[in-house]
Design an enzyme around this catalytic site. Structure first.
Site, PDB file in Angstrom:
ATOM      1  CG  HIS A  22      -2.280   0.591   0.935  1.00  0.00           C
ATOM      2  ND1 HIS A  22      -2.453   1.730   0.180  1.00  0.00           N
ATOM      3  CD2 HIS A  22      -3.525   0.195   1.298  1.00  0.00           C
ATOM      4  CE1 HIS A  22      -3.739   2.017   0.109  1.00  0.00           C
ATOM      5  NE2 HIS A  22      -4.412   1.098   0.768  1.00  0.00           N
ATOM      6  CG  ASP A  77      -3.706   4.763  -3.102  1.00  0.00           C
ATOM      7  OD1 ASP A  77      -3.101   4.499  -2.046  1.00  0.00           O
ATOM      8  OD2 ASP A  77      -3.715   5.894  -3.625  1.00  0.00           O
TER       9      ASP A  77
END
Length: 268
Positions: free
Chosen positions: A238, A242
């Site tokens: 992450h 995203d």
């Protein structure tokens, strides 16, 4: 036998029984070099590989912000394609792993952010697609690399992947053959596993896990019929990706599985 405090401590750390070791110190005392020598004799090559793998996995868990997305794909048309290839090419026909490698390379070309890594505190986009293909060996899980996969045909990928897997299992793989990968594919479906959480192969941004292809009842064109389904698991970092871009990539892979003609056109 007598043993120095330092040698005793190191033996405990290594899990080594020192009682039968012959000491080389004064009056036969066991010293550190004796423990180190004994440990080297009892550590197998596979044990050392296992240690390296364990270290990298632990590093991945510590350093990445790992998130896993899963989805189910209808692989019926992919199964049909594989059947056609087997009829046409026999034993040399690409396997499902080779098909997944080819379609993933095409999908990565459309989603370059997934083909990236975290380096020096920032995202680094790779201009080439180098696929790491997980291979289970007696020494542990190795990940030889198919370089420039996006420029290679399905048959070229199949030939190279077979050669890399064979050399990995024979322990003749050059260490450089496992370096420089930009994305990893791992398949536990061959062991009857439906879904799992793959661990990111640092410093890559993501890894694709493949479950087994199994025939199940599914709604197709308004009717419940048997279809060949597969679960896909994408673990991504992450820090780099995203959820939206990662989901878009996984959905593209799903689409390619359900309609192979979309990426087979790349062959011509």
């Amino acid at each position: 036998p007598a043993i120095s405090p330092r040698a005793r401590r190191i033996a405990a750390e290594l899990g080594l029984d020192w009682h039968q070791i012959k000491g080389s110190g004064r009056t036969g005392r066991i010293v550190e070099r004796d423990i180190r020598a004994a440990s080297a004799k009892t550590t197998s090559p596979s044990g050392r590989v296992r240690e390296l793998i364990a270290g990298r996995l632990a590093q991945s868990q510590r350093e990445t912000v790992a998130v896993t997305l899963t989805t189910e794909a209808d692989a019926t048309e992919l199964v049909n394609l594989r059947t056609e290839l087997k009829i046409a090419q026999g034993a040399t026909a690409p396997t499902f792993n080779h098909l997944f490698a080819k379609l993933s390379a095409v999908a990565l070309g459309e989603h370059p952010l997934v083909n990236s890594s975290w380096q020096d505190g920032q995202t680094h986009l790779h201009s080439e697609i180098h696929l790491s293909i997980a291979v289970d060996t007696e020494d542990g899980l190795l990940t030889p690399v198919i370089r420039n996969a996006a420029t290679k045909s399905l048959d070229q990928i199949a030939t190279e992947a077979r050669d890399l897997a064979l050399r990995a299992r024979r322990r003749t793989l050059n260490p450089t053959a496992m370096q420089g990968g930009t994305f990893t594919i791992t398949n536990l479906g061959i062991y009857g596993i439906d879904a799992f959480t793959p661990v990111i192969n640092l410093p890559q941004a993501a890894i694709l896990g493949l479950g087994r292809i199994i025939e199940k009842p599914a709604v197709y064109q308004g009717q419940v019929v048997p279809r060949a389904l597969i679960t896909l698991s994408l673990t991504f970092d992450h820090r780099i990706l995203d959820g939206g871009p990662a989901a878009n990539f996984l959905d593209r892979v799903r689409t390619f599985i359900e309609d192979p003609s979309l990426w087979l056109e790349e062959e011509h």
